[in-house]
Design a protein around this motif. Structure first.
Motif, mmCIF file in Angstrom:
data_model
loop_
_atom_site.group_PDB
_atom_site.id
_atom_site.type_symbol
_atom_site.label_atom_id
_atom_site.label_comp_id
_atom_site.label_asym_id
_atom_site.label_seq_id
_atom_site.Cartn_x
_atom_site.Cartn_y
_atom_site.Cartn_z
ATOM 1 N N LYS A 144 -10.593 -20.926 -7.845
ATOM 2 C CA LYS A 144 -11.113 -19.762 -7.128
ATOM 3 C C LYS A 144 -9.994 -19.118 -6.305
ATOM 4 C CE LYS A 144 -15.855 -21.477 -6.746
ATOM 5 N NZ LYS A 144 -16.958 -21.839 -5.829
ATOM 6 N N LYS A 145 -9.994 -17.780 -6.281
ATOM 7 C CA LYS A 145 -8.990 -17.085 -5.473
ATOM 8 C C LYS A 145 -9.194 -17.404 -4.000
ATOM 9 C CE LYS A 145 -7.756 -13.066 -8.290
ATOM 10 N NZ LYS A 145 -7.668 -11.584 -8.348
ATOM 11 N N GLU A 146 -8.061 -17.679 -3.340
ATOM 12 C CA GLU A 146 -8.113 -18.037 -1.916
ATOM 13 C C GLU A 146 -6.817 -17.592 -1.261
ATOM 14 O OE1 GLU A 146 -10.457 -19.437 1.146
ATOM 15 O OE2 GLU A 146 -11.003 -19.748 -0.963
ATOM 16 N N GLY A 147 -6.931 -16.716 -0.254
ATOM 17 C CA GLY A 147 -5.736 -16.261 0.440
ATOM 18 C C GLY A 147 -5.404 -14.813 0.112
ATOM 19 N N VAL A 148 -4.210 -14.403 0.486
ATOM 20 C CA VAL A 148 -3.795 -12.997 0.360
ATOM 21 C C VAL A 148 -3.303 -12.701 -1.058
ATOM 22 C CG1 VAL A 148 -2.247 -11.213 1.199
ATOM 23 C CG2 VAL A 148 -3.175 -12.897 2.795
ATOM 24 N N GLY A 156 9.527 -3.034 -6.545
ATOM 25 C CA GLY A 156 9.446 -4.149 -5.610
ATOM 26 C C GLY A 156 8.746 -3.840 -4.311
ATOM 27 N N ALA A 157 8.449 -2.563 -4.041
ATOM 28 C CA ALA A 157 7.750 -2.196 -2.806
ATOM 29 C C ALA A 157 6.293 -2.653 -2.870
ATOM 30 C CB ALA A 157 7.831 -0.688 -2.596
ATOM 31 N N LEU A 158 5.744 -3.029 -1.722
ATOM 32 C CA LEU A 158 4.365 -3.504 -1.645
ATOM 33 C C LEU A 158 3.388 -2.358 -1.903
ATOM 34 C CD1 LEU A 158 2.578 -5.973 -0.958
ATOM 35 C CD2 LEU A 158 2.628 -5.216 1.426
ATOM 36 N N GLN A 159 2.435 -2.575 -2.776
ATOM 37 C CA GLN A 159 1.460 -1.545 -3.133
ATOM 38 C C GLN A 159 0.108 -1.749 -2.460
ATOM 39 O OE1 GLN A 159 0.073 -1.404 -7.284
ATOM 40 N NE2 GLN A 159 0.496 0.794 -7.267
ATOM 41 N N SER A 160 -0.342 -3.006 -2.357
ATOM 42 C CA SER A 160 -1.623 -3.280 -1.706
ATOM 43 C C SER A 160 -1.705 -4.742 -1.296
ATOM 44 C CB SER A 160 -2.802 -2.937 -2.624
ATOM 45 O OG SER A 160 -2.897 -3.870 -3.681
ATOM 46 N N THR A 161 -2.587 -5.028 -0.343
ATOM 47 C CA THR A 161 -2.869 -6.404 0.082
ATOM 48 C C THR A 161 -4.363 -6.535 0.357
ATOM 49 O OG1 THR A 161 -2.527 -5.964 2.451
ATOM 50 C CG2 THR A 161 -0.607 -6.670 1.181
ATOM 51 N N THR A 172 -10.221 -6.238 5.066
ATOM 52 C CA THR A 172 -9.712 -4.906 4.741
ATOM 53 C C THR A 172 -8.611 -4.956 3.685
ATOM 54 O OG1 THR A 172 -10.192 -4.130 6.984
ATOM 55 C CG2 THR A 172 -8.656 -2.823 5.672
ATOM 56 N N LYS A 173 -8.822 -4.191 2.615
ATOM 57 C CA LYS A 173 -7.768 -4.009 1.628
ATOM 58 C C LYS A 173 -6.949 -2.787 2.036
ATOM 59 C CE LYS A 173 -6.642 -3.549 -3.266
ATOM 60 N NZ LYS A 173 -7.095 -3.622 -4.674
ATOM 61 N N LYS A 174 -5.630 -2.932 1.975
ATOM 62 C CA LYS A 174 -4.740 -1.835 2.366
ATOM 63 C C LYS A 174 -3.877 -1.409 1.183
ATOM 64 C CE LYS A 174 -4.371 -3.602 7.112
ATOM 65 N NZ LYS A 174 -3.440 -4.110 8.159
ATOM 66 N N TRP A 175 -3.717 -0.097 1.025
ATOM 67 C CA TRP A 175 -2.832 0.459 0.017
ATOM 68 C C TRP A 175 -1.660 1.136 0.716
ATOM 69 C CZ3 TRP A 175 -8.053 0.217 -0.609
ATOM 70 C CH2 TRP A 175 -8.547 -0.275 -1.839
ATOM 71 N N PHE A 176 -0.482 1.025 0.131
ATOM 72 C CA PHE A 176 0.731 1.574 0.732
ATOM 73 C C PHE A 176 1.441 2.499 -0.245
ATOM 74 C CE2 PHE A 176 -0.132 -2.685 2.250
ATOM 75 C CZ PHE A 176 -0.023 -2.602 3.624
ATOM 76 N N ASP A 177 2.155 3.485 0.294
ATOM 77 C CA ASP A 177 3.049 4.247 -0.569
ATOM 78 C C ASP A 177 4.371 3.487 -0.681
ATOM 79 O OD1 ASP A 177 4.601 4.778 1.713
ATOM 80 O OD2 ASP A 177 3.805 6.806 1.971
ATOM 81 N N ILE A 182 0.679 3.195 5.076
ATOM 82 C CA ILE A 182 -0.687 2.958 4.605
ATOM 83 C C ILE A 182 -1.313 4.279 4.157
ATOM 84 C CG2 ILE A 182 -3.013 2.215 5.251
ATOM 85 C CD1 ILE A 182 -1.753 0.235 7.194
ATOM 86 N N THR A 183 -1.807 4.312 2.942
ATOM 87 C CA THR A 183 -2.414 5.526 2.396
ATOM 88 C C THR A 183 -3.935 5.428 2.301
ATOM 89 O OG1 THR A 183 -2.140 4.702 0.135
ATOM 90 C CG2 THR A 183 -0.362 6.065 1.049
ATOM 91 N N LYS A 184 -4.453 4.202 2.321
ATOM 92 C CA LYS A 184 -5.898 4.026 2.182
ATOM 93 C C LYS A 184 -6.276 2.630 2.649
ATOM 94 C CE LYS A 184 -9.549 3.837 -1.355
ATOM 95 N NZ LYS A 184 -9.839 3.913 -2.823
ATOM 96 N N THR A 185 -7.483 2.499 3.182
ATOM 97 C CA THR A 185 -8.031 1.187 3.535
ATOM 98 C C THR A 185 -9.481 1.121 3.082
ATOM 99 O OG1 THR A 185 -8.745 1.895 5.752
ATOM 100 C CG2 THR A 185 -6.523 0.941 5.556
ATOM 101 N N GLU A 186 -9.926 -0.068 2.777
ATOM 102 C CA GLU A 186 -11.322 -0.272 2.361
ATOM 103 C C GLU A 186 -11.759 -1.644 2.832
ATOM 104 O OE1 GLU A 186 -14.555 1.106 1.298
ATOM 105 O OE2 GLU A 186 -13.221 2.046 -0.193
ATOM 106 N N LEU A 187 -12.876 -1.684 3.580
ATOM 107 C CA LEU A 187 -13.402 -2.947 4.084
ATOM 108 C C LEU A 187 -14.330 -3.577 3.054
ATOM 109 C CD1 LEU A 187 -13.647 -4.953 6.460
ATOM 110 C CD2 LEU A 187 -15.594 -3.590 7.276
ATOM 111 N N TYR A 188 -14.101 -4.878 2.759
ATOM 112 C CA TYR A 188 -14.899 -5.594 1.769
ATOM 113 C C TYR A 188 -15.656 -6.752 2.408
ATOM 114 C CZ TYR A 188 -12.587 -3.232 -2.124
ATOM 115 O OH TYR A 188 -12.137 -2.288 -3.020
ATOM 116 N N LYS A 189 -16.840 -6.995 1.871
ATOM 117 C CA LYS A 189 -17.646 -8.142 2.274
ATOM 118 C C LYS A 189 -18.249 -8.740 1.009
ATOM 119 C CE LYS A 189 -19.699 -10.874 5.287
ATOM 120 N NZ LYS A 189 -18.923 -11.805 6.142
#
Length: 225
Positions: A144-148, A156-161, A172-177, A182-189
């Motif tokens: 099972k997925k666990e962690g970031v 090589g630049a970070l796109q999302s976490t 919160t999932k974060k998207w980066f340029d 940060i270009t977008k965020t979305e809260l997940y449950k």
């Protein structure tokens, strides 16, 4: 302790207790070559696989090869496409996936890599671009997925976490340029986007339901090529 000569004699005898069966496509090209424990395969019984198992594509090229011991896969199963490219290696131990599983691009570079223990993913799973650059990394605990989980641009630049708990997105999932902004965020449950869930709870419209149904909630969905 057995004398060396006796040991090798017993080993050779054990290997000899196998018979190979060959099947063909309608065009007479070999479909499969499988070794079974001697006397176990009949017209009504599949038999106990013991030895080499080799399956072919209809064009005659190898589809996969694997060794069997007492009816269980043992060692690497190697997959090939119809053009002969090596596309995957799946390690087995006593019939269960165990070891580092890898997928490959046509150019031979690794597409993905993840470790299995007793048929379950364990540790870091990595996906790569065809250039060899890291595209995504996730972490597994007991399959099972666990962690970031992180996604990267090809440079090589970070796109999302986003963080996973018990195989679901949580937080919160974060998207980066490509400059790190940060270009977008979305809260997940429980893997669901909270904003969409709120809309559904307060609005009964076809448009919102369609938006919800279009989302992919499968926590095991692999990153597309």
């Amino acid at each position: 302790m057995l004398p060396r000569i006796l040991f090798y004699t017993l080993l050779l005898l054990s290997l000899s207790y196998a018979e190979r069966f060959t099947e063909y496509f309608e065009n007479s090209i070999i479909k499969s070559e499988i070794e079974y424990r001697d006397g176990t395969r009949t017209e009504t019984e599949e038999g106990e696989k013991h030895g080499l198992e080799k399956i072919y594509h209809e064009n005659g090229k190898t589809a996969y090869t694997v060794n069997n011991v007492d009816g269980k896969r043992e060692g690497d199963l190697n997959w090939y496409d119809k053009e002969g490219h090596h596309i995957e290696v799946m390690p087995y131990k006593m019939g269960k996936r165990h070891g580092n599983n890898k997928l490959f691009y046509d150019n031979g570079r690794v597409k993905s890599s993840v470790n299995y223990i007793n048929d379950k993913k364990e540790g870091t799973e990595k996906f790569y671009y065809s250039t060899g650059a890291l595209a995504q990394e996730s972490h597994y605990k007991n399959d099972k997925k666990e962690g970031v989980e992180k996604e990267y641009y090809e440079n090589g630049a970070l796109q999302s976490t986003v963080t996973y708990k018990n195989n679901y997105k949580e937080g919160t999932k974060k998207w980066f340029d490509q400059n790190g902004k940060i270009t977008k965020t979305e809260l997940y449950k429980m893997d669901r986007p909270v904003n969409v869930m709120k809309k559904i709870q307060t609005t009964d419209t076809t448009e919102i339901i369609d938006e919800f149904n279009a989302l992919d909630f499968n926590p095991k969905t692999r990153r597309p090529e």
